[in-house]
Design an enzyme around this catalytic site. Sequence first.
Site, short mmCIF file in Angstrom:
data_model
loop_
_atom_site.label_atom_id
_atom_site.label_comp_id
_atom_site.label_asym_id
_atom_site.label_seq_id
_atom_site.Cartn_x
_atom_site.Cartn_y
_atom_site.Cartn_z
N ALA A 90 0.80 -1.21 0.13
CA ALA A 90 -0.07 0.15 -0.04
C ALA A 90 0.92 1.15 0.03
O ALA A 90 1.80 1.22 0.63
CB ALA A 90 -0.99 -0.09 1.28
N GLY A 92 0.42 5.52 1.02
CA GLY A 92 -0.32 6.30 1.95
C GLY A 92 0.57 7.45 2.01
O GLY A 92 1.40 7.81 1.39
N THR A 93 0.04 8.62 2.77
CA THR A 93 0.41 10.13 3.12
C THR A 93 1.63 10.16 3.66
O THR A 93 2.55 10.70 3.18
CB THR A 93 -0.73 10.69 3.73
OG1 THR A 93 -1.88 10.71 3.04
CG2 THR A 93 -0.05 12.18 3.93
N GLY A 95 4.12 7.18 4.10
CA GLY A 95 4.91 6.35 3.52
C GLY A 95 4.43 5.27 2.65
O GLY A 95 3.24 5.07 2.43
N THR A 96 5.31 4.09 2.41
CA THR A 96 5.01 3.24 1.33
C THR A 96 5.25 1.84 2.29
O THR A 96 6.35 1.80 2.79
CB THR A 96 5.81 3.18 0.12
OG1 THR A 96 5.60 4.56 -0.59
CG2 THR A 96 5.17 1.98 -0.72
N VAL A 97 3.97 1.00 2.07
CA VAL A 97 4.19 -0.28 2.86
C VAL A 97 4.57 -1.49 1.91
O VAL A 97 3.80 -1.69 1.04
CB VAL A 97 2.98 -0.41 3.65
CG1 VAL A 97 3.05 -1.99 4.53
CG2 VAL A 97 2.68 0.71 4.59
N LYS A 110 7.54 -0.43 6.35
CA LYS A 110 7.16 1.03 5.92
C LYS A 110 8.36 1.79 5.48
O LYS A 110 9.22 2.07 6.54
CB LYS A 110 6.34 1.45 7.35
CG LYS A 110 5.77 2.86 6.66
CD LYS A 110 4.62 3.22 7.58
CE LYS A 110 3.79 4.55 6.93
NZ LYS A 110 2.53 4.80 7.68
N ASP A 227 -4.01 8.77 14.82
CA ASP A 227 -4.90 8.57 13.67
C ASP A 227 -5.62 7.32 13.87
O ASP A 227 -5.56 6.11 12.97
CB ASP A 227 -4.06 8.45 12.45
CG ASP A 227 -4.71 8.37 11.04
OD1 ASP A 227 -5.99 8.68 11.02
OD2 ASP A 227 -3.98 8.05 10.06
#
Length: 387
Positions: A90, A92-93, A95-97, A110, A227
Amino acid sequence: MNSKGNDMGGSPVPKESQSQNRTLNSKVAGMGSISSKDMIFRADMIDLKTLDMQLEKHLSRVWSKSIENQRPKDVWEIDLSKLEIIRLVAQGTYGTVYRGTYDNQDVAVKVLDWGEEGLATTAETAALRASFRQEVAVWHKLDHPNVTKFVGASMGATNLKIPMDEQNSFPSRACCVVVEFVPGGTLKQYLIRFCRRKLSFREVIKLALELSRGLSYLHSKKIVHRDVKTENMLMTSDYAVKIADFGVARVEAQNPRDMTGETGTLGYMAPEVLEGKPYNRRCDVYSFGICLWEIYCCDMPYADLSFADVSSAVVRQNLRPSIPRCCPSSLANVMKKCWDANPAKRPEMHEVVKMLEAIDTSRGGGMISPDDTSCLCFRPFGKVRGP
């Protein structure tokens, strides 16, 4: 003197000389290996400015790496030679997983981008790295069954093993955080599967307790998640909840005024966060109240409103998700207390745990008969709920 000047690029090279050069170059190319002392270079073809810039960047990287290698390793730093990226999971805002393995253990990786080289000042990069090191040092010490297990982290990703098809999406300057891989997907995905027939009341309380216990543990360590939402909670293979995605989490500031700004996800954000006011760990309590509603209803809060309408109404009109009439009053009271507009009136998470533990799930919370699985609030849509 003139011939030497021409050779050094002082004036145009005659066509016959150009032809000779091409012939010589082709011969050199066909000779295979050749020693550097026998090679011929055209000085007028060398871009000295570009070479100088490349040399400066190279020396800077070597110097930075040398300094990093000389620095004593922190206890949480991993051996990148043991970490292997398998595939993208995935983006996201924050970082990337990726999914990967570390020392033969399934992990989630991450990757956080330090930013393109030259865009951030030395002071900015140093501050970011110091903050990263401080936060990771805290996560390294966490150990709770409802919090994703931290494996380790790295301040750089130079030696990371990355598949060829993933290299284009990988940032050039990155750090990474490695945690256990939780295979059951997100809590939100799990709830979507029950959008029509709903979860039993017993299962609702079980999930709510696991989430609340994880948050209570974080708060006891002075950590604010910031979050909290069902998308950031993972499900194990035996359907237990684990809190994940600490991309915006931070150690709670001694002074609440040091924690400001809109951080989180609209629909779950507390009014004080939406308004940019100082906040503390009670913002997580508010978000938990929204998650609790979502777990009970297996539905999306404010599904018919835009984010802009939700934000305005939450602050100005005290808008909250509509609690179904079938919801046991014991659970409805927990929701209302958690999402109170006044942070000071919200309970602490350890108090929420006690309230949930006190709820009787043996007869559907006392409002739904075990013999009648229909739920009047959801009947128009063919939805049913059991105890």
